[in-house]
Design a protein around this motif. Structure first.
Motif, short mmCIF file in Angstrom:
data_model
loop_
_atom_site.label_atom_id
_atom_site.label_comp_id
_atom_site.label_asym_id
_atom_site.label_seq_id
_atom_site.Cartn_x
_atom_site.Cartn_y
_atom_site.Cartn_z
N LEU A 764 -0.37 0.25 -2.24
CA LEU A 764 -0.45 0.19 -3.70
C LEU A 764 -1.82 -0.30 -4.12
O LEU A 764 -2.45 -1.12 -3.44
CB LEU A 764 0.63 -0.73 -4.27
N ARG A 765 -2.29 0.18 -5.28
CA ARG A 765 -3.62 -0.21 -5.75
C ARG A 765 -3.51 -1.04 -7.02
O ARG A 765 -2.79 -0.69 -7.95
CB ARG A 765 -4.48 1.03 -6.02
N ALA A 766 -4.24 -2.13 -7.03
CA ALA A 766 -4.27 -3.03 -8.18
C ALA A 766 -5.63 -2.96 -8.84
O ALA A 766 -6.63 -2.59 -8.21
CB ALA A 766 -3.97 -4.46 -7.74
N ARG A 767 -5.66 -3.32 -10.11
CA ARG A 767 -6.94 -3.37 -10.82
C ARG A 767 -7.85 -4.40 -10.15
O ARG A 767 -7.39 -5.42 -9.65
CB ARG A 767 -6.70 -3.72 -12.29
N GLY A 768 -9.14 -4.09 -10.17
CA GLY A 768 -10.10 -4.90 -9.44
C GLY A 768 -10.45 -4.30 -8.09
O GLY A 768 -11.12 -4.93 -7.28
N GLY A 769 -9.98 -3.06 -7.83
CA GLY A 769 -10.30 -2.39 -6.57
C GLY A 769 -9.62 -3.01 -5.37
O GLY A 769 -10.22 -3.13 -4.30
N ILE A 770 -8.35 -3.41 -5.53
CA ILE A 770 -7.63 -4.13 -4.49
C ILE A 770 -6.43 -3.32 -4.02
O ILE A 770 -5.67 -2.79 -4.84
CB ILE A 770 -7.16 -5.50 -5.02
N THR A 771 -6.27 -3.22 -2.70
CA THR A 771 -5.11 -2.56 -2.11
C THR A 771 -4.11 -3.62 -1.67
O THR A 771 -4.49 -4.64 -1.07
CB THR A 771 -5.54 -1.71 -0.90
N VAL A 772 -2.84 -3.35 -1.95
CA VAL A 772 -1.78 -4.34 -1.71
C VAL A 772 -0.76 -3.78 -0.72
O VAL A 772 -0.19 -2.71 -0.93
CB VAL A 772 -1.07 -4.71 -3.03
N ASN A 773 -0.52 -4.52 0.37
CA ASN A 773 0.56 -4.25 1.30
C ASN A 773 1.46 -5.48 1.32
O ASN A 773 0.96 -6.60 1.43
CB ASN A 773 0.04 -4.00 2.73
N MET A 774 2.76 -5.28 1.22
CA MET A 774 3.63 -6.46 1.24
C MET A 774 5.01 -6.14 1.81
O MET A 774 5.46 -5.00 1.80
CB MET A 774 3.77 -7.07 -0.15
N VAL A 775 5.63 -7.21 2.31
CA VAL A 775 7.01 -7.19 2.79
C VAL A 775 7.76 -8.26 2.02
O VAL A 775 7.23 -9.35 1.78
CB VAL A 775 7.07 -7.48 4.30
N TRP A 776 8.99 -7.94 1.62
CA TRP A 776 9.80 -8.96 0.95
C TRP A 776 11.22 -8.96 1.51
O TRP A 776 11.74 -7.92 1.92
CB TRP A 776 9.79 -8.78 -0.57
N ARG A 777 11.79 -10.13 1.55
CA ARG A 777 13.16 -10.30 2.01
C ARG A 777 13.88 -11.22 1.03
O ARG A 777 13.36 -12.28 0.66
CB ARG A 777 13.21 -10.92 3.42
N ASN A 778 15.09 -10.79 0.64
CA ASN A 778 15.89 -11.55 -0.32
C ASN A 778 15.06 -11.88 -1.57
O ASN A 778 15.09 -13.00 -2.07
CB ASN A 778 16.44 -12.83 0.32
N LYS A 779 14.28 -10.86 -2.03
CA LYS A 779 13.48 -10.94 -3.27
C LYS A 779 12.33 -11.94 -3.18
O LYS A 779 11.78 -12.36 -4.19
CB LYS A 779 14.38 -11.26 -4.48
N THR A 780 11.95 -12.30 -1.94
CA THR A 780 10.84 -13.22 -1.73
C THR A 780 9.79 -12.54 -0.85
O THR A 780 10.13 -11.98 0.20
CB THR A 780 11.32 -14.51 -1.04
N VAL A 781 8.54 -12.57 -1.28
CA VAL A 781 7.47 -11.98 -0.49
C VAL A 781 7.29 -12.81 0.78
O VAL A 781 7.03 -14.02 0.72
CB VAL A 781 6.15 -11.92 -1.29
N THR A 782 7.43 -12.16 1.93
CA THR A 782 7.29 -12.86 3.21
C THR A 782 6.02 -12.46 3.96
O THR A 782 5.66 -13.11 4.94
CB THR A 782 8.51 -12.57 4.11
#
Length: 816
Positions: A764-782
């Motif tokens: 995913l791309r965020a403003r500011g030229g930043i790429t975001v990769n994430m994992v979440w479990r039980n609605k919490t970013v881990t």
């Protein structure tokens, strides 16, 4: 036994996909209707694949094939601006009926119609034996469509793809039948055309579109005017490559071949919005000839390999998983069955939800790779010479919504088709500003435009002002310039496009007038007059259902965003200090939002009722999404949020496809995860093909069996709105411009539904030229990885906490 093995092999392939990422639309019968067919495209040329077993149809499109030719926008209403003072006077007196009547004097010609290129028909000559084990699928992981089935004891397969690097379309038909394939191949077209055979295996179709046309809804007996010396011309060529090929009339016949490969190429004479397509047109015949010659010089395997590599370097940027779901069972059922069960049985199906998201990305890659020619109302795929709403560029939401996922879903190159088109609108838009509105600075765009970059309000003096007279198209579209910059941080781009953004803002500055000039008592603010709110109507206290008003809050929201973006762009570039001062002064004087007696955000200057309380447009919520301004100096962000939420509550959840897509994003921006997900599920409501009239037919807004958006009829914008909405539920970002430095903000899982409590996403791309990769479990970013194009400090909101994170250019920062 062969039928069972074939079905199992297809199922294994699909299940393998489903275990990683949902990437396959699949069906157990051929398509009978467009809304069941599978669409492929290379950004310019498109195909609509029906997958028939006795007769296969592939409808063809070229995104540059329109009626019309360059036109002088002043032909119809060169003195329209002289009516503006009379409209304002009627509004001062509260005579809304007269204002509506006078608005028809401020109308010009209609846009042109997007046209179908033709149809390739494959008639199979051996059809006596029964078909079993039928499968039809579209793999959006590699952008290839397929059919597979057994006829009697023998297996048949067809593969279809449209290649961008090699500019054409390729189809391969294979069988293990020792008698081979026997079939008749022909081209047809609804436009003026001629067909011929070149050699013994090449179909050639030459034709041309009308040099002008009217929309389907305009009351005129003749909708088209044709002249062989005017209008866009085209050539389509199909090489039927196989053994035992012969010509038969205007068709090519294959009489026994284990494999048939079709190479399809086309070209049109369109050479730019301001070029006569005949006198200054491209050498379309030579182009089509050269493209086919190139395709035929390559093997199927080489063409397929290049196509897949090109496509996947775009598509594979984003991967999404939403936890455990239907697993093998979900992947095994045909997509249209899954779609029905999704709502009918309230079935949780994360694979279908991911598939819809990724399908939006597939569609954008497939229909938006032509410079200066954006995706239209139907993207690229249209079979009608009089398509709904001319299949044009409707600028009061639809063409903008097409590009909402371009930046966040990592497809910025697709955005370029729209951005380059803005350059073409600027010139005619300056003429429209003067001729229709008496504004001698900047440029504007009304409700519709087309490939010829028309900008005037449409209607031919008979259009309903609620849609014909809206003039904020340039104001809205220009905000895409700042959006693209905030994701790319490309200063060269911003410097090149800044004059277009500034020009749109300058029109706003020239169009605004004060409440005092309109005879309104109280604090003095800047407003617009006349104003309309896209396609909506108000009811005055005396019962008049009006369209024309002053100070409509859709106008106010879009102008506030446009002025802010232009001011920020100038400040970022360190130029135009006088303009920055002028914009800041105007922003401070803009009419602030008002909250109505129902707790809603007002759409009209006065707290009037809507003619339709559940109206599909919610244009006055523009500042919530896709805009970013939530504090107007009088109302707080929280107050505007509450009022916007109340507005959506009053509108309800029954609306058109594109409107549903917009509401997903609005609820996500309002951090309302429950309603964002509820509306996303509404977007995936099954809608029957338009031509189907059985007792179980389903109508309304939602999704057709082939996952295309049902307005209804088909409009592609809902697909893109829904795709963007998934990103907004998972991640939101902003870009704050300061005097010394600009700072990006990122918020993770701002509107995460309970059903998506576990998941992971990359790219995913965020403003500011930043790429975001994430994992979440039980609605919490881990697990979180951020990658920045440029060194910066980012304000990160994650798991309820806010922190400032330093990022270095080109380095991954891993957070837990």
């Amino acid at each position: 036994m062969k039928t069972i093995i074939t079905a199992l092999l297809v199922l294994v392939a699909l299940v393998g996909r489903a275990e990683s990422f949902a990437q396959v639309l699949h069906y157990d019968r051929p398509a009978d209707y467009f809304e069941e067919a599978l669409v492929i495209g290379n950004g310019t040329m498109g195909g609509i694949v029906y997958g028939g077993t006795s007769c296969d149809r592939i409808s063809l499109n070229d995104i540059t094939l329109w009626t019309g030719e360059p036109s002088n926008i002043n032909i119809y209403s060169p003195d329209a601006h002289q009516t503006i003072p009379a409209i304002r006077e009627a509004l001062r007196k509260g005579d809304y009926r007269r204002a509506d009547s006078l608005q028809r004097d401020v109308q010009g010609h209609f846009s042109q119609n997007y046209q179908p290129l033709g149809q390739l028909t494959i008639e199979y000559l051996d059809t006596a034996e029964a078909v079993t084990g039928y499968r039809r699928w579209l793999d959006i992981g590699d952008a290839t469509a397929h059919t597979a089935y057994d006829r009697g004891a023998y297996h048949y397969e067809t593969e279809y793809f449209a290649t961008y690097p090699d500019s054409g379309m390729v189809i391969r038909i294979t069988t293990d039948n020792p008698r081979g394939i026997r079939g008749r191949f022909s081209l047809s077209c609804q436009l003026r055309h001629s067909c011929s055979i070149q050699g013994k295996g090449t179909l050639v179709m030459d034709g041309y579109a009308g040099y002008t046309s009217l929309p389907s809804y305009y009351a005129a007996k003749e909708k088209f005017a044709y002249d062989s010396h005017r209008g866009i011309h085209f050539r389509t060529k199909v090489l039927v490559s196989a053994s035992n090929v012969r010509s038969e009339g205007n068709a090519v016949v294959v009489d026994g071949a284990k494999e048939v490969t079709l190479f399809i190429a086309d070209a049109t004479s369109f050479n730019g919005y301001d070029k006569d397509p005949v006198k200054q047109g491209r050498p379309y015949q030579q182009l089509a000839d050269a493209r086919l010659q190139h395709l035929a010089s390559c093997s199927f395997e080489v063409l397929r390999s290049r196509h897949v590599a090109d496509y996947q370097q775009l598509f594979n940027r984003v991967e999404l998983s939403l936890g455990d779901g239907c697993g093998v069972k979900g992947a095994g059922r045909p997509t249209d069955v899954q779609l029905r069960e999704y709502v009918d049985e309230n079935r949780f199906n994360p694979e279908l939800e991911v598939l819809y998201f990724q399908y939006g990305r597939y569609l954008l890659i497939s229909c938006s790779r032509t410079p200066n020619v954006p995706a239209n109302l139907q993207g690229l795929w249209n079979e009608s010479i009089l398509p709904p709403w001319s299949c044009n560029y409707t600028s009061n939401i639809n063409v903008e919504e097409n590009y909402w996922p371009a930046e966040t879903a990592a497809l910025p190159e697709m955005h370029e088709s729209l951005l380059t088109f803005l350059k073409e609108l600027q010139g005619s838009g300056a003429l429209t500003a003067k001729a229709y509105y008496g504004v001698n600075r900047g440029w504007c765009l009304a409700h519709n435009t087309d490939i010829w970059a028309m900008t005037c309000p449409v209607g031919l003096h008979t259009g309903d002002p609620m849609w014909a007279n809206w003039n904020m198209g340039g104001t809205w579209l220009s905000t895409h310039i700042w959006e693209h910059y905030t994701f790319s941080l490309d200063r060269d781009f911003l410097h090149e496009y800044y004059p277009i953004l500034k020009g749109a803002a300058e029109f706003c500055l020239g169009w605004l007038l004060s409440t005092k000039e309109m005879g309104i008592d109280g604090p003095e603010y800047l407003i617009t007059a006349p104003a309309t709110s896209p396609e909506n109507s108000f009811v005055t206290p005396d019962g008049y259902h009006g369209r024309t008003c002053f100070g409509g809050f859709a106008d106010m929201a879009m102008i506030r965003e446009c002025l802010t973006d232009a001011r920020n762009a100038a400040q970022e570039l360190g130029i135009d200090k006088d303009f920055v001062v002028e914009a800041d002064k105007a922003l401070a004087r803009l009419l602030p939002y008002k909250i109505g007696y129902k707790g809603n955000l007002q759409e009209w200057f006065y707290d009037w009722e809507d003619e339709d309380p559940h109206h599909r447009h919610q244009s006055h919520l523009f500042g919530v999404f896709p805009g970013h301004h939530l504090d107007d100096g009088v109302n707080t962000k929280a107050a505007i949020h509450r009022a916007a939420s109340r507005t959506l509550e009053l509108k309800g959840d029954q609306t058109t496809g594109w409107s549903t897509g917009w509401r997903v994003n609005l609820y996500a921006r309002l951090h309302d995860a429950k309603n964002a997900y509820h509306i996303y599920r509404k977007l995936l409501s099954y809608v029957s093909p338009d031509g189907y009239h059985g007792l179980d037919a389903r109508r309304g807004g939602g999704t057709y069996p082939n996952l295309l958006d049902a307005h209804s009829p088909f409009q592609i914008d809902g697909n893109f709105g829904g795709c963007a909405g998934v990103v907004e539920m998972l991640m939101q970002s902003d870009y704050r411009v300061g005097k010394k430095t600009s700072l990006p903000d990122i918020e993770l899982l701002p509107a995460l539904p309970d059903n998506w409590k576990d998941g992971e996403v990359t790219g995913l791309r965020a403003r500011g030229g930043i790429t975001v990769n994430m994992v979440w479990r039980n609605k919490t970013v881990t697990g979180l990885t951020l990658f920045a194009q440029q060194s910066c400090k980012v304000t990160l909101t994650m798991n309820g906490e806010q922190k400032v994170v330093k990022l270095k250019a080109g380095e991954n920062v891993i957070l837990h």
